[in-house]
Design an enzyme around this catalytic site. Structure first.
Site, PDB file in Angstrom:
ATOM      1  CG  HIS A  54      -0.409   0.339   2.502  1.00  0.00           C
ATOM      2  ND1 HIS A  54       0.171  -0.588   3.329  1.00  0.00           N
ATOM      3  CD2 HIS A  54      -0.307   1.526   3.144  1.00  0.00           C
ATOM      4  CE1 HIS A  54       0.591   0.006   4.433  1.00  0.00           C
ATOM      5  NE2 HIS A  54       0.320   1.280   4.343  1.00  0.00           N
ATOM      6  CE1 TYR A  94       0.611   2.602  11.079  1.00  0.00           C
ATOM      7  CE2 TYR A  94       1.109   0.474  12.077  1.00  0.00           C
ATOM      8  CZ  TYR A  94       0.205   1.349  11.499  1.00  0.00           C
ATOM      9  OH  TYR A  94      -1.114   0.976  11.340  1.00  0.00           O
TER      10      TYR A  94
END
Length: 151
Positions: free
Chosen positions: A51, A119
């Protein structure tokens, strides 16, 4: 290395109690701004790819387990457009990886134990208008083989 991708090697400060390491500091200018921090765990052999984002940058760190991370530059105006890079990240190689918007990314969990990814993004997730453009893990546009080659 793909243009604008940055790596920060972590420094561990060890003593008889364990270790301490700084991940992200505001004076390092890794992220243009802070949007969100997220945590995810994936089981051995899992591939999460591909992605990319049009608005946000990602900053990835694997505190446990190990992963093969693949980036592919989709930005038409980038000097490295069409380039694919591979990074090995995790507890065996503790690095932060900055992934700029327009760079497709994904990972495969390596080894016999799950991998955890922490993240940071420059934008918060918007469920009404997600900034997630998807490509299949075996995208012909990227042309990456996730198979491990044994020698």
């Amino acid at each position: 290395m793909i243009d604008q991708v940055r790596i920060k090697r972590l420094t561990k400060h060890c003593d008889d109690r364990g270790y301490f390491a700084e991940l992200v500091r505001n004076d390092e200018n890794l992220l243009a701004q802070f949007g969100q921090a997220s945590l995810s765990m994936s089981y051995p052999g899992v591939i999460k790819a591909f992605h990319y984002h049009e608005k946000q940058d990602d900053l990835w760190f694997f505190p446990s387990g190990n992963a093969q991370v693949v980036l592919h530059d989709l930005r038409p105006s980038s000097p490295t457009t069409g380039q694919t890079d591979v990074y090995y990240m995790g507890e065996e190689n503790p690095i932060l990886l900055l992934i700029p918007k327009g760079v497709a990314h994904g990972y495969r969990v390596l080894g016999e134990k799950p991998a955890t990814i922490l993240y940071f993004t420059t934008e918060s997730y918007d469920p009404e208008a997600p900034d997630e453009k998807r490509l299949p893990y075996d995208s012909e546009q990227i042309g990456f083989s996730w198979k491990t080659v044994y020698r």
